[in-house]
Write an enzyme that holds these catalytic residues in place. Structure first.
Site, PDB file in Angstrom:
ATOM      1  N   SER A  36       7.170  -4.202   4.124  1.00  0.00           N
ATOM      2  CA  SER A  36       7.898  -4.206   6.573  1.00  0.00           C
ATOM      3  C   SER A  36       7.721  -5.201   7.216  1.00  0.00           C
ATOM      4  O   SER A  36       6.257  -5.968   6.612  1.00  0.00           O
ATOM      5  CB  SER A  36       6.718  -2.552   7.053  1.00  0.00           C
ATOM      6  OG  SER A  36       6.963  -2.627   8.288  1.00  0.00           O
ATOM      7  N   TYR A  64      -0.898   1.596   8.140  1.00  0.00           N
ATOM      8  CA  TYR A  64       0.645   1.585   7.177  1.00  0.00           C
ATOM      9  C   TYR A  64       0.727   0.014   7.243  1.00  0.00           C
ATOM     10  O   TYR A  64       1.678  -0.102   5.896  1.00  0.00           O
ATOM     11  CB  TYR A  64       1.812   2.183   8.293  1.00  0.00           C
ATOM     12  CG  TYR A  64       3.378   1.689   8.000  1.00  0.00           C
ATOM     13  CD1 TYR A  64       3.797   2.206   6.459  1.00  0.00           C
ATOM     14  CD2 TYR A  64       3.832   0.719   8.665  1.00  0.00           C
ATOM     15  CE1 TYR A  64       5.355   2.294   6.599  1.00  0.00           C
ATOM     16  CE2 TYR A  64       5.300   0.340   8.193  1.00  0.00           C
ATOM     17  CZ  TYR A  64       5.823   0.939   7.209  1.00  0.00           C
ATOM     18  OH  TYR A  64       7.325   0.902   6.999  1.00  0.00           O
TER      19      TYR A  64
END
Length: 100
Positions: free
Chosen positions: A43, A56
């Site tokens: 990501s 995350y």
């Protein structure tokens, strides 16, 4: 056909959830004597600080680092027969996510 398994001792689900399948598929490709590609999903959160998603972002940074490490490891062992990459989807700004 000895693909390293660096997942031992890792307690992060997102990180081990990438490392274990990569190791398994890497071994399968190597033992099959064929060519192949492994693509992990990262990501853009691994590259830029985003508020309220520390865990995350850290997990995806681990995926990025592992992917780079494994790419070098596979290249040293198998040349260009097994390729290793990661894709990192970007951010999507929507009015319904504006307060997040």
């Amino acid at each position: 056909m000895n693909i390293p398994c660096p997942a031992q001792g890792i307690r992060s689900e997102p990180a081990s959830g990438t490392i274990l399948p990569t190791t398994i598929f890497g071994r399968a490709i190597a033992e099959g004597g064929g060519r192949g590609s492994i693509v992990n999903i990262s990501s853009m959160a691994a590259q830029s600080a985003i508020t309220r998603v520390l865990g995350y972002s850290m997990a995806k940074a681990a995926v990025d680092n592992f992917t780079r490490w494994m790419a070098v490891e596979l290249a040293n062992r198998y040349g260009d027969k097994i390729r290793m990459n990661a894709i990192a989807p970007g951010f999507l700004s929507l009015t319904r996510t504006a307060g997040c």
